[in-house]
Design a protein around this motif. Structure first.
Motif, short mmCIF file in Angstrom:
data_model
loop_
_atom_site.label_atom_id
_atom_site.label_comp_id
_atom_site.label_asym_id
_atom_site.label_seq_id
_atom_site.Cartn_x
_atom_site.Cartn_y
_atom_site.Cartn_z
N LYS A 222 5.25 -13.36 -34.45
CA LYS A 222 5.30 -12.54 -35.66
C LYS A 222 5.93 -11.18 -35.38
N GLU B 129 9.68 -11.69 -35.14
CA GLU B 129 10.30 -11.84 -36.46
C GLU B 129 10.45 -10.49 -37.15
N SER B 130 9.50 -9.57 -36.88
CA SER B 130 9.55 -8.26 -37.54
C SER B 130 10.70 -7.39 -37.03
#
Length: 214
Positions: free
Chosen positions: A58, A61-62
């Motif tokens: 995550k 992805e950020s």
């Protein structure tokens, strides 16, 4: 997301952080237009600098595509700055979240990033330490080169061909003794690996000089 603009980075993919005063003319410097910044605890900076880590998907992805070059139209897929208000490190990650490369900053740019980081909330970056026994080195970049050069050269020495030069080098370090060639070779190689110091800078110069005379 908070960004820092206009930086020079010197990503090294050998896992070693190269301080700005050791940057070489042969290094490929990246002129960064924009890169995300995260303020993190000092323990995280230590791990990012000196451990083999893997960040969470995550988080990857950020930051995907958020780092941009000046002269290139493409982006580094996964890259960010991390700061603990004492030092700053840039890290490039693989698609799986492992560290591909690291970079220190120029001193004045690091000071500017630290100043910009004051007042920014500290965040928790999800990651796991794969190996915290990452080998630390207190040698300069030049000393690292000399060390590996000596290990390579001396490991190729043979008793028949190189005995005179080898004995000269050995006695420069340890003085005369009655050990066999094989035992002397092992003793010298082990000491270069574990105790590289000014003695071996002299040995390096002797070997280079010996080749220049051939």
């Amino acid at each position: 997301m908070i960004y820092i603009y206009d930086l020079l980075l010197n990503y090294q993919d050998n896992g070693r952080l190269v301080e700005f005063f050791e940057w070489s003319e042969d290094d490929i410097l990246e002129h960064i237009k924009r890169i995300p910044l995260f303020v993190v605890p000092s323990i995280d900076i230590d791990h990012f600098c000196f451990s083999n880590i893997k960040v969470d998907s995550k988080f990857l992805e950020s930051i995907k595509g958020k780092t941009l070059f000046y002269k290139k139209k493409k982006s580094i897929f996964y890259s960010a700055l991390f700061c603990d208000l004492n030092r700053v490190i840039a890290v490039e990650f693989s698609r799986s979240g492992e560290v591909l490369a690291k970079s220190c900053l120029l001193l004045d740019e690091e000071e500017e990033v630290i100043e910009s980081s004051k007042g920014i909330d500290e965040v928790h970056i999800p990651y796991k330490v794969i190996d915290d026994r990452y080998p630390l080195s207190f040698l300069t970049r030049t000393e690292e080169f000399q060390k590996h050069y000596l290990l390579s050269e001396i490991s190729s020495f043979t008793e028949e061909k190189d005995i005179d030069l080898f004995n000269y080098l050995y006695e420069e370090v340890f003085g005369y003794d009655n050990l066999s060639f094989d035992l002397k070779l092992k003793k010298l190689m082990d000491d270069i690996s574990n105790n590289f110091d000014i003695r071996y800078r002299n040995v390096y110069n002797i070997i280079r000089l010996s080749y220049s005379k051939k």
